[in-house]
Design a protein around this motif. Structure first.
Motif, PDB file in Angstrom:
ATOM      1  N   PRO A 293       4.493  19.984 -54.780  1.00 33.25           N
ATOM      2  CA  PRO A 293       3.889  20.379 -53.495  1.00 33.25           C
ATOM      3  C   PRO A 293       3.997  21.862 -53.178  1.00 33.25           C
ATOM      4  O   PRO A 293       3.153  22.398 -52.452  1.00 33.25           O
ATOM      5  N   TYR A 297       0.295  23.049 -51.849  1.00 33.39           N
ATOM      6  CA  TYR A 297       0.096  22.928 -50.410  1.00 33.39           C
ATOM      7  C   TYR A 297      -1.077  23.772 -49.902  1.00 33.39           C
ATOM      8  O   TYR A 297      -1.767  23.401 -48.943  1.00 33.39           O
ATOM      9  N   GLN A 300      -4.507  22.114 -49.435  1.00 38.52           N
ATOM     10  CA  GLN A 300      -4.689  21.103 -48.411  1.00 38.52           C
ATOM     11  C   GLN A 300      -5.104  21.767 -47.099  1.00 38.52           C
ATOM     12  O   GLN A 300      -4.625  22.864 -46.764  1.00 38.52           O
ATOM     13  N   SER A 306       0.217  18.590 -44.294  1.00 45.40           N
ATOM     14  CA  SER A 306      -0.617  17.566 -44.925  1.00 45.40           C
ATOM     15  C   SER A 306       0.227  16.324 -45.235  1.00 45.40           C
ATOM     16  O   SER A 306       1.339  16.423 -45.760  1.00 45.40           O
ATOM     17  N   PRO A 307      -0.276  15.135 -44.909  1.00 46.65           N
ATOM     18  CA  PRO A 307       0.486  13.897 -45.210  1.00 46.65           C
ATOM     19  C   PRO A 307       0.840  13.764 -46.686  1.00 46.65           C
ATOM     20  O   PRO A 307       1.931  13.286 -47.023  1.00 46.65           O
ATOM     21  N   MET A 308      -0.076  14.183 -47.565  1.00 47.63           N
ATOM     22  CA  MET A 308       0.193  14.076 -48.994  1.00 47.63           C
ATOM     23  C   MET A 308       1.384  14.954 -49.394  1.00 47.63           C
ATOM     24  O   MET A 308       2.264  14.518 -50.161  1.00 47.63           O
ATOM     25  N   ILE A 309       1.418  16.182 -48.892  1.00 52.22           N
ATOM     26  CA  ILE A 309       2.513  17.100 -49.219  1.00 52.22           C
ATOM     27  C   ILE A 309       3.834  16.566 -48.691  1.00 52.22           C
ATOM     28  O   ILE A 309       4.862  16.561 -49.392  1.00 52.22           O
ATOM     29  N   CYS A 311       4.628  13.451 -48.016  1.00 53.96           N
ATOM     30  CA  CYS A 311       5.008  12.246 -48.764  1.00 53.96           C
ATOM     31  C   CYS A 311       5.570  12.593 -50.144  1.00 53.96           C
ATOM     32  O   CYS A 311       6.563  11.995 -50.587  1.00 53.96           O
ATOM     33  N   MET A 312       4.948  13.559 -50.838  1.00 54.25           N
ATOM     34  CA  MET A 312       5.430  13.933 -52.166  1.00 54.25           C
ATOM     35  C   MET A 312       6.849  14.478 -52.099  1.00 54.25           C
ATOM     36  O   MET A 312       7.700  14.113 -52.913  1.00 54.25           O
TER      37      MET A 312
END
Length: 587
Positions: A293, A297, A300, A306-309, A311-312
């Motif tokens: 991330p 980042y 994004q 960002s939710p993905m960052i 979560c990772m």
């Protein structure tokens, strides 16, 4: 000759070679005699089968075969270093071909993590199945990675190819290091390591012109494809040399006999536990999810939010915690020998390896691009400057190897020369790696770092090997390699995070008003950056953005080197002349 010595028993066993009816027994007796060390023992009884197989192999091979093995090792290193030097110059152009130049550092994060961690199960393969088998497996991985790089159609495929390539490349280098450790006495081992890597002094000059020739001719794909053909051809003779002598030792009755009788399913489960596959997946997945991330980042829309960052990073951290708990309370067999890590010399050397790689990958990730854009060098000229570290460190490693051979000590070289020289070289680059500074100052810093690297890499390897016995050499070198590769992944992560956080913002700030709208296009491609003529306002703005990014990178790299002082100071001052590890006919 003292350079090629043979460790023999003080008591010679007479052999009646004239009796043709007893040739088999005579061969066995001669082989047993060759295997004897100064204490009269044949093979290491408590060592794993791979170690015993290698000791049996070195006990029966001839002096000519020993010389041939080292010649072949030198040739393999020559081809691999030539390819690696070319690859370093091609990588920015590969990522730029897909408009993803900023991912230059990111492509190495996963490959560094996986390439480093897989040295631990590779150490198990070398110790359990045998050295040649692990060597052949790594050649296959390296070749597969080169084939994938030659055929990639996007940066994601290239990144996946890099994983296979670096697993194979690191594993091949590691396998050759174990060959050298198996076939050399401890006092001569540092020099033999330096000898094996000496092809860098020659091949580093070839990488830049080779990359230029492929880019201007057949294209970067054929650059990788050519070595996908050459590499297995060059590596095959060494494999068959070891197999030949292993079979010779087997006929003489020197090799260990397996007493296990397992079904295919039982064998599969045995090796899953033996290699600690669950722990490996937890550690590799955790590090990858946690580190990636930092370089992704900026792609994004919400950045760090960002939710993905999020979560990772969260899942990566949880997997690392799970890994620690699993290794401590659940794992039937741990692939990290914690008893070795408690040794201050081994732990200090591993931390030093990680620190050096963190620092190196921070300042080196965008160095080739900096030299071409800011200093206006061609691909070939930039490769020459970039290879100063490699050439200088490999040359100086030979000097350091001789110094260790003569003095029998290594700590003083690392603590009083290597570490201070490293800090000096990296710190000076904060001042000199900026727009408008003459390239000669950059070259000077590279020379300082090269001399330091040549000393520290050899010394840290000697430290981990001197602190243990022959049967654990593969494991401690794998640990050192793991720390180095994870350090490289962390360094690439920091470099990518600084680059993506600083360069585009500074670029947008410095560009002329009529060029600001194109800042993302400029940010994404090295070729676009080079398309602006030197001296124009846009090119000056790009140079300033490079300078700001490099300053932050180098400050971070210098600060991290504080760990190098502490990690080296805790080593025991071991005299390597007092140890005999390898058995049989060795250097």
């Amino acid at each position: 000759m003292p350079f090629l010595s043979r460790i023999r028993s003080p008591v010679e066993v007479p052999v009646a070679a004239e009796e043709p009816t007893d040739n088999k027994n005579a061969t066995a007796v001669e082989s047993q005699d060759a295997a004897s060390d100064s204490d009269g023992e044949s093979l290491s009884k408590d060592a794993q089968h791979g170690v015993q197989k290698m000791e049996a192999t070195t006990s029966v091979w001839s002096r000519n075969h020993l010389i041939a093995a080292y010649v072949l090792i030198w040739v393999i290193y020559s081809v691999d270093t030539m390819q690696q030097s070319m690859s370093d110059s091609l990588t920015p152009y590969v990522t730029s071909a897909f408009q993803e130049h900023s991912l230059t550092a990111t492509t190495s994060i996963m490959s560094s993590i996986i390439g480093g961690l897989l040295k631990l199960p590779l150490a198990k393969i070398l110790d359990i199945w045998g050295r040649p088998q692990g060597f052949a497996l790594m050649v296959c991985c390296l070749t597969l990675g080169l084939i994938m790089m030659a055929g990639c159609n996007n940066v994601q495929t290239y990144a996946a190819a890099q994983v296979f390539y670096w697993v194979g490349y690191n594993g091949l280098d590691y396998s050759l290091s174990i060959f050298i450790a198996d076939t050399s006495s401890l006092k001569n081992r540092s020099f033999m390591f330096a000898y094996a890597t000496s092809p860098h002094i020659i091949t580093s000059w070839i990488g830049g012109p080779l990359a230029t020739a492929f880019l201007n001719g057949a294209g970067f794909r054929w650059g990788f494809g050519t070595f996908a053909i050459v590499t297995p051809i060059v590596c095959s003779p060494l494999f068959f040399l070891f197999i030949w002598n292993y079979r010779k030792a087997k006929k003489a009755g020197l090799t260990p006999i397996s007493e296990h009788r397992r079904s295919s399913g039982q064998s599969l489960w045995h090796y899953v536990l033996e290699f600690d596959l669950a722990g490996l997946l937890l550690l590799c997945g955790g590090l990858a999810l946690f580190l990636l991330p930092f370089s992704l980042y900026s792609y994004q829309t919400k950045g760090w939010q960002s939710p993905m960052i999020i979560c990772m990073i969260a899942f990566g951290g949880l997997l690392l915690i799970r890994f620690a708990l699993y290794e401590k309370y659940i794992a039937p067999k741990t692939f990290i020998p914690f008893s070795l890590l408690t040794d201050r010399t081994v732990l200090g050397a591993n931390i030093l390896a990680a620190t050096l790689f963190v620092t190196f990958y921070i300042w080196n990730s965008y160095f080739q691009s900096f030299l071409q854009v800011v200093n206006g060098l061609t691909i070939t000229e930039a490769s020459y400057v970039g290879q100063i570290y490699t050439i200088g460190s490999c040359f100086w490693a030979i000097v350091v190897g001789l110094a260790i051979k003569w003095t029998g000590r290594f700590k003083w070289i690392a603590l009083y020369f290597g570490v201070p020289m490293q800090i000096l070289g990296v710190a000076l680059m904060i001042k000199f790696r900026q727009p408008g500074v003459k390239i000669g100052y950059v070259v000077m810093c590279q020379i300082f770092i090269a001399l330091s690297g040549g000393a520290l890499v050899i010394c840290e390897q000697m430290a981990v090997m001197a602190a243990t016995t022959h049967q654990f050499v593969a494991v401690v070198l794998a640990l050192e390699g793991m720390f180095a590769s994870v350090g490289g992944a962390i360094g690439s992560t920091v470099a990518a995070a600084i680059w993506t956080g600083v360069f585009p913002q500074q670029l947008q700030q410095y560009l002329p008003e009529n060029e600001k709208a194109d800042y993302l296009t400029i940010y994404a491609s090295l070729e676009t950056q080079l398309s602006y003529e030197v001296g124009t306002p846009a090119r000056n703005a790009i140079n300033r953005a490079y300078g700001d990014s490099q300053r932050y990178m180098l400050i971070a790299a210098t600060a991290i080197l504080v760990l190098a002082v502490v990690s080296t100071a805790v080593w025991r001052d071991i005299k390597v002349k007092d140890f005999k590890q390898a058995k049989g006919r060795v250097v």
